[in-house]
Design a protein around this motif. Structure first.
Motif, PDB file in Angstrom:
ATOM      1  N   UNK A   1       2.060  11.153 -14.487  1.00 14.40           N
ATOM      2  CA  UNK A   1       1.460  12.232 -15.280  1.00 14.40           C
ATOM      3  C   UNK A   1       2.438  13.386 -15.445  1.00 14.40           C
ATOM      4  N   UNK A   2       3.235  13.649 -14.440  1.00 11.76           N
ATOM      5  CA  UNK A   2       4.208  14.734 -14.506  1.00 11.76           C
ATOM      6  C   UNK A   2       5.238  14.503 -15.598  1.00 11.76           C
ATOM      7  N   UNK A   3       5.518  13.240 -15.907  1.00  6.72           N
ATOM      8  CA  UNK A   3       6.466  12.917 -16.978  1.00  6.72           C
ATOM      9  C   UNK A   3       5.778  12.830 -18.342  1.00  6.72           C
TER      10      UNK A   3
ATOM     11  N   UNK B   1     -12.322  19.881 -11.962  1.00  5.51           N
ATOM     12  CA  UNK B   1     -12.010  20.208 -13.356  1.00  5.51           C
ATOM     13  C   UNK B   1     -11.472  18.995 -14.099  1.00  5.51           C
ATOM     14  N   UNK B   2     -11.846  18.861 -15.349  1.00  5.73           N
ATOM     15  CA  UNK B   2     -11.385  17.738 -16.163  1.00  5.73           C
ATOM     16  C   UNK B   2      -9.905  17.896 -16.509  1.00  5.73           C
ATOM     17  N   UNK B   3      -9.165  16.794 -16.630  1.00  5.89           N
ATOM     18  CA  UNK B   3      -7.782  16.880 -17.100  1.00  5.89           C
ATOM     19  C   UNK B   3      -7.765  17.205 -18.583  1.00  5.89           C
ATOM     20  N   UNK B   4      -6.638  17.658 -19.106  1.00  2.81           N
ATOM     21  CA  UNK B   4      -6.568  17.955 -20.541  1.00  2.81           C
ATOM     22  C   UNK B   4      -6.740  16.697 -21.382  1.00  2.81           C
ATOM     23  N   UNK B   5      -7.273  16.867 -22.575  1.00  2.00           N
ATOM     24  CA  UNK B   5      -7.513  15.731 -23.465  1.00  2.00           C
ATOM     25  C   UNK B   5      -6.236  14.961 -23.762  1.00  2.00           C
TER      26      UNK B   5
ATOM     27  N   UNK C   1      -5.509  17.122   0.153  1.00  2.00           N
ATOM     28  CA  UNK C   1      -6.085  18.457  -0.031  1.00  2.00           C
ATOM     29  C   UNK C   1      -5.375  19.189  -1.157  1.00  2.00           C
ATOM     30  N   UNK C   2      -4.102  18.885  -1.354  1.00  2.00           N
ATOM     31  CA  UNK C   2      -3.347  19.497  -2.451  1.00  2.00           C
ATOM     32  C   UNK C   2      -3.883  19.035  -3.800  1.00  2.00           C
ATOM     33  N   UNK C   3      -4.252  17.750  -3.923  1.00  2.00           N
ATOM     34  CA  UNK C   3      -4.912  17.291  -5.146  1.00  2.00           C
ATOM     35  C   UNK C   3      -6.205  18.067  -5.369  1.00  2.00           C
ATOM     36  N   UNK C   4      -7.003  18.199  -4.314  1.00  2.00           N
ATOM     37  CA  UNK C   4      -8.295  18.879  -4.430  1.00  2.00           C
ATOM     38  C   UNK C   4      -8.133  20.339  -4.806  1.00  2.00           C
ATOM     39  N   UNK C   5      -7.003  20.930  -4.447  1.00  3.16           N
ATOM     40  CA  UNK C   5      -6.747  22.355  -4.653  1.00  3.16           C
ATOM     41  C   UNK C   5      -5.906  22.613  -5.898  1.00  3.16           C
ATOM     42  N   UNK C   6      -6.042  21.738  -6.911  1.00  3.06           N
ATOM     43  CA  UNK C   6      -5.351  21.909  -8.194  1.00  3.06           C
ATOM     44  C   UNK C   6      -3.844  22.021  -8.045  1.00  3.06           C
TER      45      UNK C   6
ATOM     46  N   UNK D   1      -1.088  22.069 -12.083  1.00  6.30           N
ATOM     47  CA  UNK D   1      -2.543  21.927 -11.989  1.00  6.30           C
ATOM     48  C   UNK D   1      -3.097  20.772 -12.812  1.00  6.30           C
ATOM     49  N   UNK D   2      -2.564  20.556 -14.008  1.00  4.79           N
ATOM     50  CA  UNK D   2      -3.073  19.475 -14.851  1.00  4.79           C
ATOM     51  C   UNK D   2      -2.772  18.102 -14.255  1.00  4.79           C
ATOM     52  N   UNK D   3      -1.646  17.983 -13.554  1.00  2.23           N
ATOM     53  CA  UNK D   3      -1.319  16.717 -12.898  1.00  2.23           C
ATOM     54  C   UNK D   3      -2.334  16.431 -11.792  1.00  2.23           C
ATOM     55  N   UNK D   4      -2.637  17.451 -10.986  1.00  2.19           N
ATOM     56  CA  UNK D   4      -3.637  17.272  -9.935  1.00  2.19           C
ATOM     57  C   UNK D   4      -4.988  16.905 -10.536  1.00  2.19           C
ATOM     58  N   UNK D   5      -5.347  17.516 -11.635  1.00  2.00           N
ATOM     59  CA  UNK D   5      -6.620  17.203 -12.286  1.00  2.00           C
ATOM     60  C   UNK D   5      -6.655  15.751 -12.753  1.00  2.00           C
TER      61      UNK D   5
END
Length: 413
Positions: A107-109, A384-388, A235-240, A273-277
């Motif tokens: 997702x980061x890429x 939170x939902x990830x971006x479309x 926990x880092x995923x959960x914390x955006x 944050x969007x990657x975690x989402x």
């Protein structure tokens, strides 16, 4: 030492007695009468603070009849497990609980959650053109090369047949398909995966060095890590995407009322944050229709939860690492004795025979029973939902038949 024994100290920890009591009851019940001394542990971290809220294992400190006694703490790195006089437990192979880190780099890429990868590919020979801008990738999965190369293993395996085919990358993750993880890694810069693992604080439980993702077996969890490390990473995923250093102390007060310094909350951005989402979006499906669908009991309706199963190559280390917005918990069950060489195969645990233990079988119910009791004590907000844009070109729903959790395939197999 003089302060402690002459004047005394009042030490206030981060442990929540409600969670600690529930965790201890659960690990004691998981194995039941335990002549084989199989280890069970739970450790919970609060996302956003790094506070260790519970840390329990099914042992006693001093020998007792019929009890599993040890002076080692299964939940932490060796250096924190038993001081300088004893060798610590040194962590356990995390198996497929490592897979979300590769997906985070996907997702980061800028790649899509639902993009298709070729999970039919099983051969990754010496000389395969991996991408790495910071070092050489070592190891291979090639039965043809195995006889001549010590660094080659058999062709890559999944836990079950029927999944050697193209599939959406999210489907490959929530069903824990080894070949899907490798097919995605083949499109990524390994240095990026390494940065994700390092940023989330995942390190060897034996000597606290970084887990070397450039060794192929580590994509599937071949290096032992501590449950605390894994709980805090999730926990880092959960914390955006905000990583917070684990902490166990609130304050230390001396006999005269003065306080000694203790570490405070230290947080930093580890993931966008969007990657975690995006990771949270897919790991919720692990429990709904993936490798964790067989876990019982279910987390109560109305409490959004995400998780990942994991099983080592010989079934000797099994995991579920899962979280809500307010609690991240690593659940471990397996061989915690020195050397950790016992296979979790053809064993009877708590009166039930297992041909091979997988993450969802014992570690899974341990996690679910515990989290069902305590999750509502902390935040249970929706993720939170990830971006479309991450969900672009979403195909029709794939078959919902779930694969069982996939063991890691280590380079030595």
């Amino acid at each position: 030492e003089r302060r402690l024994y002459r004047g005394g100290l009042t030490i206030t920890t981060t442990l929540d007695s409600r969670l600690q009591h529930a965790a201890q009851q659960q690990v004691d019940a998981t194995a039941g009468p335990n002549p084989g001394k199989w280890g069970a542990s739970l450790v919970t971290v609060q996302p956003g603070t790094g506070k260790i809220l519970a840390m329990a294992q099914n042992t006693v400190y001093l020998p007792q009849d019929g009890k599993f006694d040890t002076q080692l703490n299964f939940n932490v790195d060796a250096k924190d497990s038993a001081g300088n006089d004893l060798n610590g437990a040194g962590g356990f192979q995390p198996g497929s609980t490592m897979k979300p880190f590769t997906f985070a780099q996907w997702l980061n890429e800028g790649k899509s959650i639902t993009a298709t990868v070729d999970a039919s590919k099983r051969v990754y020979p010496i000389g395969f053109p991996w991408k790495s801008t910071c070092g050489k990738v070592s190891g291979a999965y090639s039965t043809a090369q195995k006889a001549a190369r010590l660094d080659a293993a058999d062709d890559l395996q999944n836990a079950e047949e029927g999944f050697y085919r193209p599939m959406p990358v999210n489907y490959g993750l929530y069903n824990s398909i080894n070949t899907a993880t490798f097919a995605s890694a083949a499109q990524l810069d390994f240095c990026g995966i390494q940065k994700v693992v390092d940023a989330l604080g995942v390190r060897s439980g034996l000597d606290s060095t970084p887990v070397n993702i450039h060794q192929l077996g580590n994509l599937l969890g071949a290096t032992g890590v501590s449950p605390l490390n894994m709980a805090n990473a999730y926990a880092t995923f959960a914390n955006d995407g905000q990583y917070c250093e684990p902490r166990a102390l609130v304050r230390i007060t001396q006999a005269d009322g003065s306080e000694l310094p203790v570490p405070g909350t230290t947080c930093r951005e580890a993931l966008k944050p969007d990657v975690a989402k995006g990771v949270n979006y897919v790991l919720q499906d692990v429990l709904k229709r993936g490798s964790g669908v067989y876990i019982t009991p279910k987390i109560p309706a109305g409490i959004p939860a995400a998780a990942k199963t994991g099983t080592s190559n010989n079934n000797g280390a099994t995991w579920v690492v899962g979280y809500t917005r307010g609690l991240a918990t690593a659940s471990f069950f397996g061989d915690a004795l020195e050397g950790q060489q016992r296979a979790g195969q053809n064993v009877t645990i708590n009166g039930k025979f297992y041909k091979g233990i997988d993450g969802y079988m014992i570690a899974g119910p341990q996690w679910a029973n515990y989290m069902s009791q305590v999750a509502a004590l902390y935040s249970t907000e929706a993720f939170p939902e990830p971006p479309e844009t991450m969900l672009k070109n979403q195909p029709s729903s794939p078959p919902t038949t779930a694969a069982r959790p996939t063991p890691s395939i280590s380079p030595s197999r």
